[in-house]
Design a protein around this motif. Sequence first.
Motif, short mmCIF file in Angstrom:
data_model
loop_
_atom_site.label_atom_id
_atom_site.label_comp_id
_atom_site.label_asym_id
_atom_site.label_seq_id
_atom_site.Cartn_x
_atom_site.Cartn_y
_atom_site.Cartn_z
N UNK A 21 60.63 -69.20 -4.68
CA UNK A 21 60.91 -70.52 -4.11
C UNK A 21 59.63 -71.27 -3.76
N UNK A 22 58.62 -70.52 -3.30
CA UNK A 22 57.35 -71.14 -2.91
C UNK A 22 56.41 -71.38 -4.09
N UNK A 23 56.82 -70.94 -5.29
CA UNK A 23 55.98 -71.14 -6.47
C UNK A 23 54.86 -70.12 -6.61
N UNK A 24 54.99 -68.99 -5.96
CA UNK A 24 53.98 -67.92 -6.07
C UNK A 24 54.34 -66.98 -7.22
N UNK A 25 54.49 -67.56 -8.39
CA UNK A 25 54.90 -66.78 -9.55
C UNK A 25 53.90 -65.69 -9.90
N UNK A 26 52.64 -65.88 -9.53
CA UNK A 26 51.61 -64.90 -9.86
C UNK A 26 51.72 -63.61 -9.04
N UNK A 27 52.55 -63.58 -8.00
CA UNK A 27 52.70 -62.36 -7.20
C UNK A 27 54.06 -61.71 -7.38
N UNK A 28 54.98 -62.40 -8.02
CA UNK A 28 56.35 -61.89 -8.16
C UNK A 28 56.37 -60.55 -8.89
N UNK A 29 55.56 -60.41 -9.94
CA UNK A 29 55.60 -59.16 -10.71
C UNK A 29 55.15 -57.96 -9.88
N UNK A 30 54.18 -58.15 -8.98
CA UNK A 30 53.73 -57.04 -8.12
C UNK A 30 54.86 -56.62 -7.17
N UNK A 31 55.51 -57.62 -6.59
CA UNK A 31 56.60 -57.34 -5.66
C UNK A 31 57.79 -56.73 -6.38
#
Length: 169
Positions: free
Chosen positions: A130-140
């Motif tokens: 939702x916040x646009x932090x697509x670069x961290x989604x894969x780690x999570x």
Amino acid sequence: MGLFTKDIKTMEDMFLHGLQDIYYAEKQITKALPKMIEQATNRDLSAGLRAHLEETEKQIERLEKVFEKLGKTPKGVDCPAIDGLIKEADQTAAEVDDKSVLDAAIVGNAQAVEHYEIARYGTLIAWAEELGHDDVVRFLTTNLNEEKATNTKLNTIALRKGVNKKAVA
């Protein structure tokens, strides 16, 4: 910064707090797992907990990458939920004399921790998207998938590897 304090003003603040919460939780879990490994008498359970300890250390490394990508210093905030789950596990272990029953208790307590982590990671992924932090989604997402897999392995140990059946006998 408490979960429901005035320190959290934005969704970004809430997301960061959630990351700090799970970071603290993962660190506490790495401290608690060696004791559980030592107490477990079932070989599959001991091996599974040992493997999850190594996995948890990798999860912490991924969380540190998330903080780095967000330009934040990795740090935890007190998490009364994980502290309570670990305290409960310690208290239960102290009360159980029968080693077979203790193995079943360890599985149950470990699953309570896994369910907490699954809930946290699921929420963090939704917030990151939702916040646009697509670069961290894969780690999570990798961490979430590992937690789900660990929960499934614990189910297998309890049901198919005979921990529960032995505890009842």
